[in-house]
Design an enzyme around this catalytic site. Structure first.
Site, short mmCIF file in Angstrom:
data_model
loop_
_atom_site.label_atom_id
_atom_site.label_comp_id
_atom_site.label_asym_id
_atom_site.label_seq_id
_atom_site.Cartn_x
_atom_site.Cartn_y
_atom_site.Cartn_z
N ILE A 36 0.83 -1.21 0.00
CA ILE A 36 0.00 0.00 0.00
C ILE A 36 0.86 1.27 0.00
O ILE A 36 0.38 2.34 -0.41
CB ILE A 36 -0.96 -0.02 1.22
CG1 ILE A 36 -2.18 0.86 0.97
CG2 ILE A 36 -0.24 0.39 2.50
CD1 ILE A 36 -3.29 0.65 1.99
N HIS A 107 5.82 -12.02 6.20
CA HIS A 107 5.69 -11.64 4.80
C HIS A 107 7.07 -11.37 4.25
O HIS A 107 7.99 -10.99 4.98
CB HIS A 107 4.79 -10.40 4.63
CG HIS A 107 5.16 -9.27 5.52
ND1 HIS A 107 4.85 -9.25 6.87
CD2 HIS A 107 5.87 -8.13 5.28
CE1 HIS A 107 5.32 -8.14 7.40
NE2 HIS A 107 5.95 -7.45 6.47
N HIS A 109 8.99 -9.05 1.42
CA HIS A 109 8.90 -7.94 0.47
C HIS A 109 9.63 -8.33 -0.81
O HIS A 109 10.75 -8.85 -0.76
CB HIS A 109 9.58 -6.69 1.03
CG HIS A 109 8.95 -6.12 2.25
ND1 HIS A 109 8.12 -5.02 2.23
CD2 HIS A 109 9.02 -6.49 3.55
CE1 HIS A 109 7.73 -4.73 3.46
NE2 HIS A 109 8.26 -5.61 4.29
P1 AMP Z 1 6.92 -4.64 7.54
O1 AMP Z 1 7.15 -3.22 8.01
O2 AMP Z 1 8.14 -5.33 7.05
O3 AMP Z 1 6.17 -5.43 8.61
O4 AMP Z 1 6.00 -4.53 6.27
C1 AMP Z 1 4.63 -4.25 6.34
C2 AMP Z 1 4.24 -3.70 5.00
O5 AMP Z 1 2.82 -3.79 4.88
C3 AMP Z 1 4.60 -2.23 4.80
O6 AMP Z 1 5.46 -2.11 3.65
C4 AMP Z 1 3.25 -1.55 4.58
O7 AMP Z 1 3.30 -0.52 3.62
C5 AMP Z 1 2.39 -2.71 4.13
N1 AMP Z 1 0.96 -2.58 4.38
C6 AMP Z 1 0.36 -2.17 5.52
N2 AMP Z 1 -0.98 -2.21 5.39
C7 AMP Z 1 -1.22 -2.66 4.13
C8 AMP Z 1 -2.42 -2.92 3.38
N3 AMP Z 1 -3.65 -2.72 3.91
N4 AMP Z 1 -2.31 -3.36 2.10
C9 AMP Z 1 -1.07 -3.55 1.57
N5 AMP Z 1 0.09 -3.34 2.23
C10 AMP Z 1 0.01 -2.89 3.49
#
Ligand code: AMP
Ligand code: ZN
Length: 121
Positions: A36, A107, A109
């Site tokens: 996002i 997750h 990236h």
């Molecule tokens: P992390 O900081 O490694 O836990 O990554 C979490 C990721 O989730 C971040 O890059 C956010 O931008 C992404 N994120 C958070 N909420 C959403 C959402 N609703 N849809 C897609 N990505 C999201």
């Protein structure tokens, strides 16, 4: 009755379709969505459908090796279909507070489309 962590987990809710997301690709065990807040021209999240807080907890699961292979394959398929392999890409697993993890559901990236710095910030 105590609610399971999955009930309030953002990525579990996205997997179940309770929260909308840019769903890019899916397999039996895994889902790829568009991040996002993209940090590169291509920024996807590879999410296992099974809830686990982080990679350490995830790998304790009885099918973890197969699920992890499925997750990585989903990313490789995405890299192929988006033609990312020629210029290169980066896979990142932020883990825990100092690792920069903000969503407590494992997750990976997948970032591509620009020169990546090293060491990461
Ligand atoms: P992390 O900081 O490694 O836990 O990554 C979490 C990721 O989730 C971040 O890059 C956010 O931008 C992404 N994120 C958070 N909420 C959403 C959402 N609703 N849809 C897609 N990505 C999201
Ligand atoms: Zn979850």
């Amino acid at each position: 009755m105590t609610a399971s962590p999955a009930a309030s987990c953002l990525f579990c809710r996205i997997v179940k379709g309770e929260i909308p997301a840019g769903r890019i690709r899916e397999s039996g065990d895994s889902l790829a969505i568009a991040d996002i807040a993209p940090q590169a021209p291509h920024h996807y999240l590879l999410i296992p459908k099974r809830h686990a807080t982080d990679i350490g907890e995830f790998m304790k699961g009885p099918r973890a090796a197969a699920e992890m292979a499925d997750l990585l394959n989903l990313g490789l398929e995405l890299a192929l279909t988006e033609h990312l392999q020629e210029r290169g890409y980066r896979l990142v697993v932020n883990t825990g507070q100092e690792g920069g993890q903000t969503v407590p559901h494992l997750h990976i990236h997948l970032l591509a489309g620009r020169e990546m710095g090293w060491p990461p910030g």
